[in-house]
Write an enzyme that holds these catalytic residues in place. Structure first.
Site, PDB file in Angstrom:
ATOM      1  N   SER A  52       0.769  -1.166   0.039  1.00 25.30           N
ATOM      2  CA  SER A  52      -0.119  -0.029   0.156  1.00 25.30           C
ATOM      3  C   SER A  52       0.958   1.142  -0.098  1.00 25.30           C
ATOM      4  CB  SER A  52      -0.871   0.014   1.151  1.00 25.30           C
ATOM      5  OG  SER A  52       0.012   0.256   2.531  1.00 25.30           O
ATOM      6  N   LYS A  53       0.313   2.433  -0.296  1.00 24.93           N
ATOM      7  CA  LYS A  53       0.861   3.668  -0.259  1.00 24.93           C
ATOM      8  C   LYS A  53       1.604   4.042   1.149  1.00 24.93           C
ATOM      9  CE  LYS A  53      -2.627   4.384  -2.835  1.00 24.93           C
ATOM     10  NZ  LYS A  53      -3.692   5.120  -3.305  1.00 24.93           N
ATOM     11  N   GLN A  54       0.734   3.475   2.264  1.00 27.66           N
ATOM     12  CA  GLN A  54       1.249   3.654   3.619  1.00 27.66           C
ATOM     13  C   GLN A  54       2.520   3.099   3.740  1.00 27.66           C
ATOM     14  OE1 GLN A  54      -1.954   3.189   2.602  1.00 27.66           O
ATOM     15  NE2 GLN A  54      -3.252   4.783   3.323  1.00 27.66           N
TER      16      GLN A  54
END
Ligand code: GLU
Length: 305
Positions: free
Chosen positions: A251-253
């Site tokens: 994920s981007k996170q």
């Protein structure tokens, strides 16, 4: 049983990214699967920017996602929509729920919810979300003079939802035990994802939701909301997730690299591999056509199995 995918009711699919950054290898899997499923059903494919959670959105990420999709050959059949421009629809839906007493205002802070849940002997956290114990339900005394913060859906007495996921098979969840009365409009005034997604899927006549498996456990909440609003329930297909080296969902996170669309075929091939789709074609347009055929054949054989 029918082996033809084209005999289904009018098909509309969608890809609904949150523009919190560019597409990465994980989000492409959901985008490609929903595009392939739409094409295999000879249906429409829409793109919807889920930018209701404004503080998490990154300026320009929406345009970058559209540019990446375009470079990959995944082009929507209608102009994209932005949820941030659709607040009036969400407000109308909330009013309808309030009118039939399916929504109520809530004054609770996180600490109050944690304390109330602990007093009931309920585990306080699941994915760090608290199960709401219904403290502000009208029959339990309502706001008791406190200032309302959020609006919540009042779950029906039997809140166990069963659904047949096209990928995951038979699923069920007791929403009361897992989530409780959930938020429709947040304390900070922002619309909750659950309400926006249900209103938009119905407004855009989405027949098939194809998205990442990390969203599967949101489905029962969305089904209850569809029922409360008298809206149809789409079919669901939750695609496999791409895992980061850390073992967490990419994920981007978790620092996923933006997708390199200078080599569209390589990106598409990597996504197809996650979907366990074998496609032999050396050029992008042929590859997309062959992938559509492979996808159609897979689901036709499952339908007739
Ligand atoms: N906007 C959500 C996300 O990017 C997807 C919502 C959906 O497909 O229902 O995680």
């Amino acid at each position: 049983m029918s082996t033809s995918l084209s005999r289904h009711r009018a098909y509309t699919g969608r890809f609904a990214p949150s523009p919190t950054g560019p597409l990465h290898a994980g989000s492409l899997v959901a985008a490609l699967a929903s595009w392939l499923d739409s094409r295999a059903h000879r249906g429409r494919w829409l793109v919807r920017m889920e930018d209701v959670d404004m503080p998490r959105c990154v300026p320009g990420a929406d345009r970058e996602i559209l540019r990446q999709l375009d470079a990959l050959g995944l082009v929507p059949d209608a102009p994209p929509q932005w949820q941030s421009r659709r607040g009036a629809l969400y407000a109308t839906a909330l009013e309808r729920l309030i009118a039939v007493r399916s929504a109520y205002p809530c004054a609770c802070t996180r600490q109050q919810i944690a304390a109330a849940a602990a007093a009931l002997g309920r585990p306080p956290a699941r994915h760090e979300e608290l199960v709401y114990p219904g403290s502000c339900r009208p029959e339990r005394g309502g706001l008791r003079g406190q200032t309302p913060r959020a609006w919540r859906l009042r779950l029906p007495d039997d809140a166990t939802v069963h659904w047949a996921d096209r990928q995951l098979g038979a699923q069920s969840q007791d929403v009361a035990a897992v989530v409780g009365d959930f938020v429709l409009k947040r304390g900070d005034g922002l619309w909750a994802y659950q309400l926006a997604v249900v209103v938009d899927d119905a407004d855009q006549a989405v027949s098939d939701v194809v998205r990442g498996a990390d969203l599967a456990d949101n489905t029962p909440r969305q089904v209850l909301l569809q029922r409360a609003l008298g809206l149809p329930t789409p079919r669901y297909l939750h695609t496999p997730l791409v895992m980061a080296v850390s073992g967490e969902k990419l994920s981007k996170q978790h620092g996923a690299a933006p997708l390199d669309v200078n080599d569209p075929l390589a990106a598409l091939r990597a996504a197809a591999e996650v979907l366990e789709l074998r496609v032999d074609a050396a050029h992008q347009p042929d590859w997309l056509a062959a992938a559509t055929q492979a996808w159609a054949a897979r689901w036709a054989s499952r339908a007739s199995a």
